[in-house]
Design an enzyme around this catalytic site. Structure first.
Site, PDB file in Angstrom:
ATOM      1  N   GLU A   1     -16.491  -8.061  -5.373  1.00 50.89           N
ATOM      2  CA  GLU A   1     -15.027  -7.877  -5.096  1.00 50.89           C
ATOM      3  C   GLU A   1     -14.173  -9.067  -5.260  1.00 50.89           C
ATOM      4  OE1 GLU A   1     -13.364  -5.340  -5.325  1.00 50.89           O
ATOM      5  OE2 GLU A   1     -14.257  -3.242  -4.810  1.00 50.89           O
TER       6      GLU A   1
ATOM      7  N   SER B   1      -6.615  -3.487  14.244  1.00 51.42           N
ATOM      8  CA  SER B   1      -6.326  -2.760  15.425  1.00 51.42           C
ATOM      9  C   SER B   1      -7.354  -2.338  16.353  1.00 51.42           C
ATOM     10  CB  SER B   1      -5.396  -1.713  14.898  1.00 51.42           C
ATOM     11  OG  SER B   1      -6.155  -0.659  14.172  1.00 51.42           O
TER      12      SER B   1
ATOM     13  N   LYS C   1     -12.533  -5.172   1.659  1.00 52.56           N
ATOM     14  CA  LYS C   1     -11.940  -4.235   2.811  1.00 52.56           C
ATOM     15  C   LYS C   1     -12.673  -3.279   2.963  1.00 52.56           C
ATOM     16  CE  LYS C   1      -8.037  -1.508   4.458  1.00 52.56           C
ATOM     17  NZ  LYS C   1      -6.637  -1.027   4.040  1.00 52.56           N
TER      18      LYS C   1
ATOM     19  N   ARG D   1     -11.222   7.526   3.431  1.00 50.87           N
ATOM     20  CA  ARG D   1     -11.146   6.530   2.131  1.00 50.87           C
ATOM     21  C   ARG D   1     -12.291   5.706   1.616  1.00 50.87           C
ATOM     22  NH1 ARG D   1      -5.984   6.378   3.579  1.00 50.87           N
ATOM     23  NH2 ARG D   1      -5.183   5.603   5.617  1.00 50.87           N
TER      24      ARG D   1
ATOM     25  N   ARG E   1      -3.629   3.342  12.179  1.00 49.02           N
ATOM     26  CA  ARG E   1      -3.093   4.702  11.623  1.00 49.02           C
ATOM     27  C   ARG E   1      -2.168   5.252  12.396  1.00 49.02           C
ATOM     28  NH1 ARG E   1      -8.700   6.090   8.343  1.00 49.02           N
ATOM     29  NH2 ARG E   1      -8.682   4.116   7.168  1.00 49.02           N
TER      30      ARG E   1
ATOM     31  N   CYS F   1      -0.199   4.232   1.664  1.00 51.06           N
ATOM     32  CA  CYS F   1      -0.723   5.166   2.878  1.00 51.06           C
ATOM     33  C   CYS F   1       0.322   5.458   3.608  1.00 51.06           C
ATOM     34  CB  CYS F   1      -2.023   4.879   3.165  1.00 51.06           C
ATOM     35  SG  CYS F   1      -1.820   3.281   4.248  1.00 51.06           S
TER      36      CYS F   1
ATOM     37  N   LYS G   1     -11.993  -7.808   5.701  1.00 54.66           N
ATOM     38  CA  LYS G   1     -11.307  -7.029   6.791  1.00 54.66           C
ATOM     39  C   LYS G   1     -12.215  -5.865   7.114  1.00 54.66           C
ATOM     40  CE  LYS G   1      -7.505  -3.829   7.439  1.00 54.66           C
ATOM     41  NZ  LYS G   1      -6.534  -3.091   6.872  1.00 54.66           N
TER      42      LYS G   1
ATOM     43  N   CYS H   1       0.852  -1.275  -0.122  1.00 53.73           N
ATOM     44  CA  CYS H   1      -0.015   0.002  -0.141  1.00 53.73           C
ATOM     45  C   CYS H   1       1.014   1.304   0.014  1.00 53.73           C
ATOM     46  CB  CYS H   1      -0.935   0.172   1.279  1.00 53.73           C
ATOM     47  SG  CYS H   1      -2.258   1.056   1.119  1.00 53.73           S
TER      48      CYS H   1
ATOM     49  N   CYS I   1      -3.876   5.912  -0.124  1.00 54.78           N
ATOM     50  CA  CYS I   1      -3.467   4.786  -0.445  1.00 54.78           C
ATOM     51  C   CYS I   1      -2.840   4.590  -2.150  1.00 54.78           C
ATOM     52  CB  CYS I   1      -4.492   3.669  -0.197  1.00 54.78           C
ATOM     53  SG  CYS I   1      -4.948   3.476   1.368  1.00 54.78           S
TER      54      CYS I   1
ATOM     55  N   TYR J   1      -3.272  -9.200  16.343  1.00 52.14           N
ATOM     56  CA  TYR J   1      -2.388  -8.784  17.166  1.00 52.14           C
ATOM     57  C   TYR J   1      -2.366  -9.606  18.430  1.00 52.14           C
ATOM     58  CZ  TYR J   1      -2.718  -5.009  13.838  1.00 52.14           C
ATOM     59  OH  TYR J   1      -2.638  -4.102  12.689  1.00 52.14           O
TER      60      TYR J   1
HETATM   61  C1  PBG Z   1      -3.097   0.122   4.670  1.00 53.21           C
HETATM   62  C2  PBG Z   1      -3.526  -0.700   5.731  1.00 53.21           C
HETATM   63  C3  PBG Z   1      -4.407  -0.443   6.835  1.00 53.21           C
HETATM   64  C4  PBG Z   1      -4.649  -1.547   7.689  1.00 53.21           C
HETATM   65  C5  PBG Z   1      -3.964  -2.617   6.988  1.00 53.21           C
HETATM   66  N1  PBG Z   1      -3.206  -2.069   5.915  1.00 53.21           N
HETATM   67  C6  PBG Z   1      -5.164   1.046   7.403  1.00 53.21           C
HETATM   68  C7  PBG Z   1      -6.114   1.543   6.430  1.00 53.21           C
HETATM   69  O1  PBG Z   1      -6.629   1.110   5.345  1.00 53.21           O
HETATM   70  O2  PBG Z   1      -6.330   2.712   6.848  1.00 53.21           O
HETATM   71  C8  PBG Z   1      -5.529  -1.701   9.066  1.00 53.21           C
HETATM   72  C9  PBG Z   1      -5.159  -2.653   9.741  1.00 53.21           C
HETATM   73  C10 PBG Z   1      -5.466  -2.640  11.327  1.00 53.21           C
HETATM   74  O3  PBG Z   1      -6.296  -1.697  11.404  1.00 53.21           O
HETATM   75  O4  PBG Z   1      -5.104  -3.188  11.949  1.00 53.21           O
HETATM   76  N2  PBG Z   1      -3.921   0.585   3.833  1.00 53.21           N
END
Ligand code: PBG
Length: 325
Positions: free
Chosen positions: A233, A274, A195, A217, A205, A122, A248, A120, A130, A313
């Protein structure tokens, strides 16, 4: 026939019986541990909203990676924190940047754990989007070229799977094509296929310093209200060459995991993100939840919904408990 002939409680009477009839297995091998790699040496900095998770330089991250392998965890996924950012995110495909250096170090150390890299822009762009921003908007087709370059650099370093998380249309095909062109037909693609544009990425982030500096986004990540669209998708990503598809976040989207599992024959991954981790840890810190029970229940539920493996995690603590039970 019903009660009193039928008594489901008979099969719940002892732990031995319960484990004999248990439908869903959770093992360390089906967990993938996310790691944040930063520049420097000897760096190990805890992320405030992700207690127990660190930004680490390659030397320290490699140490942890050895431990992760020892614990029987299936894989790791790497995220990079670059020393500098620019408009195009050019540190994302630099061979001397933290992720590429980490993958090379893992290969030199001859570790066997599966190495996945997040693809990615970002974390690498000044604007935090991204993709490439043209006239205030993320330009889909111009971004594909850059993402393919990022994936190629990860493959060159020795990644097993590259994982595009940007949600641009056509990126799986663009990456597959570029990898094959350069002799990396053996490197797989784990597509963040469904996603969602979720509030639950906020701690990430902070960890990756990747929040968008303007807008949001919603123009590329999916609307949380849509489930049929997830199937579309996923179908497109498989057609373009995805080897594994991912949903996700995980917990608020168990229905989507189940639907994808039923509709397609490829492996399905789920990302326990996260915000899901932070929420649980915060409640545990207050004494409101039993940590071990809550974590194992969450991970079991994601597997039960249909995920073959889980990015989480919690991987290390869960692996510790799974070995002792
Ligand atoms: C990058 C990305 C993100 C996450 C994984 N790859 C953040 C986003 O899309 O803003 C999130 C992972 C997480 O929250 O644990 N694009």
């Amino acid at each position: 026939m019903s009660y009193p002939e039928h008594r489901p409680r008979r099969l719940r009477r002892t732990e031995a019986i319960r484990s004999l009839v248990r439908e869903t297995m959770l093992t360390p091998a089906c967990l993938v541990y996310p790691m944040f790699v930063c520049p420097g040496t000897g760096v190990r900095k805890e992320i405030p909203s992700l207690p127990g998770i660190y930004q680490q330089s390659v030397d320290r991250a490699l140490e942890e990676c050895r431990a992760v392998e020892q614990e029987g965890i299936g894989g790791i996924i790497l995220f990079g924190i670059p020393e500098s950012k620019d408009e195009r995110g050019s540190r994302a495909w630099a061979m001397d940047a933290p992720v590429q250096q980490m993958v090379e170090a893992i290969r030199r150390a001859n570790l066997q754990v599966v190495v996945i890299t997040d693809v990615c822009l970002c974390e690498y762009t000044t604007h935090g989007h991204c993709g490439l921003v043209v006239n205030g908007d993320v330009d889909n087709d111009a971004t594909l070229e850059l993402l393919a370059e990022v994936a190629l650099s990860h493959a060159r370093a020795g990644a097993d799977l590259v994982a595009p998380s940007d949600m641009m249309d056509g990126r799986v095909g663009a990456i597959r094509h570029r990898l094959d062109e350069h002799g990396f037909s053996h490197v797989g693609i784990l597509a963040y296929a469904a996603k969602y544009c979720s509030a639950f990425y906020q701690p990430f982030r902070e960890a990756a310093a990747s929040a968008p500096q303007f807008g949001d986004r919603r123009g590329y990540q999916m609307d949380p209200a849509n489930a049929r669209e997830a199937l579309r998708e996923v179908a497109l990503d498989i057609e373009e060459g995805a080897d594994v598809v991912m949903v996700k976040p995980a917990l608020p989207y168990l229905d989507v995991i189940r639907a994808v599992r039923e509709a397609f024959a490829v492996p399905v991954a789920a990302y326990n993100v996260s915000g899901e981790y932070a929420m649980l840890k915060a409640a545990v810190a207050q004494g409101w939840l039993d940590e071990r029970r809550a974590i194992l229940e969450v991970l079991t539920a994601i597997r039960r919904a249909g995920a073959d493996f889980i990015l989480t995690y919690h991987a290390r603590e869960a692996a510790r408990w799974l070995r002792s039970c």
